[in-house]
Design a protein around this motif. Structure first.
Motif, PDB file in Angstrom:
ATOM      1  N   GLU A 195       0.828  -1.208   0.000  1.00  0.00           N
ATOM      2  CA  GLU A 195       0.000   0.000   0.000  1.00  0.00           C
ATOM      3  C   GLU A 195       0.862   1.257   0.000  1.00  0.00           C
ATOM      4  OE1 GLU A 195      -4.006  -1.512   2.376  1.00  0.00           O
ATOM      5  OE2 GLU A 195      -2.234  -0.913   3.507  1.00  0.00           O
ATOM      6  N   ILE A 196       1.999   1.208   0.717  1.00  0.00           N
ATOM      7  CA  ILE A 196       2.911   2.356   0.758  1.00  0.00           C
ATOM      8  C   ILE A 196       3.500   2.622  -0.618  1.00  0.00           C
ATOM      9  CG2 ILE A 196       5.103   3.199   1.701  1.00  0.00           C
ATOM     10  CD1 ILE A 196       4.394   1.697   4.279  1.00  0.00           C
ATOM     11  N   VAL A 197       3.914   1.547  -1.288  1.00  0.00           N
ATOM     12  CA  VAL A 197       4.495   1.682  -2.627  1.00  0.00           C
ATOM     13  C   VAL A 197       3.467   2.276  -3.581  1.00  0.00           C
ATOM     14  CG1 VAL A 197       5.360   0.406  -4.616  1.00  0.00           C
ATOM     15  CG2 VAL A 197       6.200  -0.140  -2.330  1.00  0.00           C
ATOM     16  N   GLU A 198       2.235   1.775  -3.504  1.00  0.00           N
ATOM     17  CA  GLU A 198       1.178   2.289  -4.385  1.00  0.00           C
ATOM     18  C   GLU A 198       0.911   3.763  -4.109  1.00  0.00           C
ATOM     19  OE1 GLU A 198      -2.072  -0.287  -3.621  1.00  0.00           O
ATOM     20  OE2 GLU A 198      -1.362  -1.875  -4.964  1.00  0.00           O
ATOM     21  N   TYR A 199       0.945   4.151  -2.829  1.00  0.00           N
ATOM     22  CA  TYR A 199       0.727   5.556  -2.466  1.00  0.00           C
ATOM     23  C   TYR A 199       1.835   6.430  -3.040  1.00  0.00           C
ATOM     24  CZ  TYR A 199       0.618   9.808   0.333  1.00  0.00           C
ATOM     25  OH  TYR A 199       0.615  11.109   0.731  1.00  0.00           O
ATOM     26  N   LEU A 200       3.082   5.975  -2.859  1.00  0.00           N
ATOM     27  CA  LEU A 200       4.213   6.748  -3.372  1.00  0.00           C
ATOM     28  C   LEU A 200       4.136   6.900  -4.884  1.00  0.00           C
ATOM     29  CD1 LEU A 200       7.126   5.247  -1.226  1.00  0.00           C
ATOM     30  CD2 LEU A 200       6.134   7.522  -1.020  1.00  0.00           C
ATOM     31  N   ASP A 201       3.755   5.810  -5.531  1.00  0.00           N
ATOM     32  CA  ASP A 201       3.680   5.839  -6.994  1.00  0.00           C
ATOM     33  C   ASP A 201       2.571   6.767  -7.476  1.00  0.00           C
ATOM     34  OD1 ASP A 201       4.425   4.768  -9.622  1.00  0.00           O
ATOM     35  OD2 ASP A 201       2.403   3.936  -9.589  1.00  0.00           O
ATOM     36  N   LYS A 202       1.459   6.758  -6.741  1.00  0.00           N
ATOM     37  CA  LYS A 202       0.298   7.525  -7.198  1.00  0.00           C
ATOM     38  C   LYS A 202       0.388   8.998  -6.851  1.00  0.00           C
ATOM     39  CE  LYS A 202      -4.751   7.540  -6.979  1.00  0.00           C
ATOM     40  NZ  LYS A 202      -5.953   6.861  -6.435  1.00  0.00           N
TER      41      LYS A 202
END
Length: 230
Positions: A195-202
């Motif tokens: 979820e953290i990676v997805e947040y950073l990416d988005k």
């Protein structure tokens, strides 16, 4: 408490060996038993038990053949897992509902650096696990070894259990329940690595790209103005 005495006499205590139905050592495995990919078999080692919690850290997945071979020794709900090497005395009350969702269908076994304890029916396993996590001074006093700490089974069987613990189990459970509920609520707010990676990416990375675009556009305007000024 003079823990180091072989015949210590603590008032109002009972030795653990009188309160358990079974104490079973974990299983030693070889490096070739490890799977280099995720399987349905997880082998719990001391680093996966910290502060009374299961820690999803560098999980060891076993090959199918090894996992099936160890099936009779699998961890069951309400087993108490006690670390006897390295971080001696760390203890986990195993409850599959407290294991991360994506791991709940797995089969769990433990290494030979961990013992499984199953108390008698009149002892609540959760209360006993909390108590074992509380008496760190005892484990520090009786563990052996200078670099790699070890906990001899003699000192496991002879852990002194307070009589008050046995007499007030229901009261303790009622006090523990709301605290556990608060902990679960807080844990639910913690983001997973995915979820953290997805947040950073988005959000973060896209915002940086937007700032870069704004900087490029600003530079283009400056160059355009400079061209006509000449």
């Amino acid at each position: 408490w003079t823990w180091k005495k072989d015949n210590w006499s603590l008032l109002n205590t009972i030795k653990l060996r009188l309160l358990i139905r079974k104490l079973e050592s974990g299983n030693a495995i070889k490096r070739e038993d490890y799977a280099e990919y995720e399987t349905d078999y997880i082998h719990i080692v001391p680093r996966n038990i910290q502060g009374g919690c299961f820690v999803e850290k560098d999980l060891i997945f076993l090959k199918y053949e090894t996992g099936e071979k160890l099936y009779p020794y699998r961890v069951r709900d309400e087993d108490i897992l006690l670390v006897i090497s390295s971080n001696c005395g760390d203890c986990l009350y195993f409850n599959i509902s407290e294991i991360p969702d994506h791991l709940r269908e797995k089969q769990f076994t433990v290494s030979h650096y961990i013992v499984k304890i199953r108390p008698k029916d009149f002892i609540n396993a959760k209360v006993l696990a909390y108590y074992l996590n509380y008496i760190k001074d005892y484990f520090r006093a009786v563990e052996t070894g200078k670099t790699q700490k070890n906990l001899p089974l003699y000192y496991v069987f002879n852990i002194p259990i307070s009589s008050a613990l046995l007499n007030k189990q229901e009261v303790l459970l009622s006090n523990i329940a709301p605290i556990e509920q608060q902990i679960r609520a807080l844990k639910s707010q913690i983001k997973t690595p995915k979820e953290i990676v997805e947040y950073l990416d988005k959000y973060v990375i896209s915002q940086k790209d937007a700032k870069k675009m704004m900087a490029v556009q600003c530079l283009e305007r400056i160059l355009h103005q400079y061209k006509f000024a000449r």
